[in-house]
Design a protein around this motif. Sequence first.
Motif, PDB file in Angstrom:
ATOM      1  N   ARG A 134     -26.189 -20.044 -14.500  1.00 37.57           N
ATOM      2  CA  ARG A 134     -25.728 -20.068 -13.112  1.00 37.57           C
ATOM      3  C   ARG A 134     -24.241 -19.724 -13.044  1.00 37.57           C
ATOM      4  O   ARG A 134     -23.423 -20.308 -13.765  1.00 37.57           O
ATOM      5  N   SER A 135     -23.906 -18.780 -12.182  1.00 38.24           N
ATOM      6  CA  SER A 135     -22.496 -18.436 -11.984  1.00 38.24           C
ATOM      7  C   SER A 135     -21.867 -19.421 -11.004  1.00 38.24           C
ATOM      8  O   SER A 135     -22.523 -20.366 -10.542  1.00 38.24           O
ATOM      9  N   ASP A 137     -20.528 -21.066  -7.644  1.00 35.89           N
ATOM     10  CA  ASP A 137     -20.798 -21.033  -6.206  1.00 35.89           C
ATOM     11  C   ASP A 137     -19.945 -22.120  -5.553  1.00 35.89           C
ATOM     12  O   ASP A 137     -19.023 -22.665  -6.185  1.00 35.89           O
ATOM     13  N   CYS A 141     -19.626 -24.374 -11.166  1.00 31.36           N
ATOM     14  CA  CYS A 141     -20.088 -23.347 -12.115  1.00 31.36           C
ATOM     15  C   CYS A 141     -21.070 -23.975 -13.098  1.00 31.36           C
ATOM     16  O   CYS A 141     -21.025 -25.173 -13.375  1.00 31.36           O
ATOM     17  N   GLY A 142     -21.951 -23.133 -13.652  1.00 32.14           N
ATOM     18  CA  GLY A 142     -23.006 -23.665 -14.507  1.00 32.14           C
ATOM     19  C   GLY A 142     -22.790 -23.504 -15.991  1.00 32.14           C
ATOM     20  O   GLY A 142     -23.630 -23.928 -16.795  1.00 32.14           O
ATOM     21  N   ASP A 157     -26.448 -24.756 -16.794  1.00 31.80           N
ATOM     22  CA  ASP A 157     -27.365 -24.602 -15.664  1.00 31.80           C
ATOM     23  C   ASP A 157     -28.029 -23.226 -15.740  1.00 31.80           C
ATOM     24  O   ASP A 157     -27.339 -22.201 -15.812  1.00 31.80           O
ATOM     25  N   VAL A 159     -30.573 -20.476 -13.945  1.00 30.52           N
ATOM     26  CA  VAL A 159     -31.072 -20.093 -12.621  1.00 30.52           C
ATOM     27  C   VAL A 159     -32.594 -20.096 -12.602  1.00 30.52           C
ATOM     28  O   VAL A 159     -33.249 -19.496 -13.467  1.00 30.52           O
ATOM     29  N   THR A 234     -26.908 -22.506  -5.889  1.00 37.83           N
ATOM     30  CA  THR A 234     -27.860 -21.684  -6.631  1.00 37.83           C
ATOM     31  C   THR A 234     -28.892 -22.604  -7.277  1.00 37.83           C
ATOM     32  O   THR A 234     -28.539 -23.527  -8.023  1.00 37.83           O
ATOM     33  N   SER A 235     -30.173 -22.377  -6.966  1.00 40.44           N
ATOM     34  CA  SER A 235     -31.228 -23.224  -7.532  1.00 40.44           C
ATOM     35  C   SER A 235     -31.234 -23.091  -9.056  1.00 40.44           C
ATOM     36  O   SER A 235     -31.192 -21.974  -9.587  1.00 40.44           O
ATOM     37  N   HIS A 236     -31.315 -24.221  -9.725  1.00 43.27           N
ATOM     38  CA  HIS A 236     -31.204 -24.182 -11.184  1.00 43.27           C
ATOM     39  C   HIS A 236     -31.747 -25.465 -11.804  1.00 43.27           C
ATOM     40  O   HIS A 236     -31.874 -26.495 -11.139  1.00 43.27           O
ATOM     41  N   GLU A 238     -30.962 -28.029 -15.221  1.00 44.66           N
ATOM     42  CA  GLU A 238     -29.823 -28.380 -16.067  1.00 44.66           C
ATOM     43  C   GLU A 238     -30.330 -28.702 -17.471  1.00 44.66           C
ATOM     44  O   GLU A 238     -31.180 -29.570 -17.651  1.00 44.66           O
TER      45      GLU A 238
END
Length: 251
Positions: A134-135, A137, A141-142, A157, A159, A234-236, A238
């Motif tokens: 995940r970038s 947002d 950050c992921g 994280d 995506v 962003t849906s993710h 972990e």
Amino acid sequence: MMRMLFRICFIAALLVCCVLLSPALEHEKRRGEEFQSSDENADSNIKVKRNYTTTNDRRPKAGSPRKTGSERVSMGPRSDVSCAKLGGICQPHRYICQGRYLKDKCSGAKTRQCCMPVGVWSILCAGHHNNRVRSCDAHGCGAFNSRRGDDLHKAVDLVCDDYGIVNTPFSGSLVGPVSRKDSAGHQYDGVKLLNDVHCVKIFNIRPFHYMGPVAQGEALGYLLPLQERFSGITSHLELQMCDSSDPSPFI
């Protein structure tokens, strides 16, 4: 008269012989004493040398450092098994590695490191071609060690789609539910997966079951939506290692 003269001559001859022999006897006596003295000195020198040799034998030899109980010898791994169990290969780090290098997993010199190929684990999120991190947002950050307020994010994280199927990254056993809360009090639920090599906690998912063996690539559960609590996030899922290390080399 003749007998008297003969006796006198005989006595005189004896006296002359004694006078002549005395220096010779004295010289031989001195030579004997000197010879005896030299023998004693030689014996003394031999004893001194023996004592010196014995003393030196008790000392540590050059090139053989003494070991003490307080000294610790730093040794690396004695084999490449640790790297092989992770699915990697040990090689000099100057060689190109298509994935990532891991340190302290190989035997030999420090220049030998464990090359982990790309995608050692299966793709977790169904319908995706890779495990995409995940970038950043509006909610953060992921990436691993990204800043989360005053803390660091000790997870990655990935995506995923809301309610999308989450696959098992590696074969192992599910050992029960896990949960955590963030600084704002939000709770995240998931499950723990482990085998002889890896141990991970997967959050934001609802597993189909919490206990028992699972195979790599098998459907593990589905992703719980985050949009209801975090609009625009962003849906993710972990992915967190049980020891809080970086899982990036395996995904």
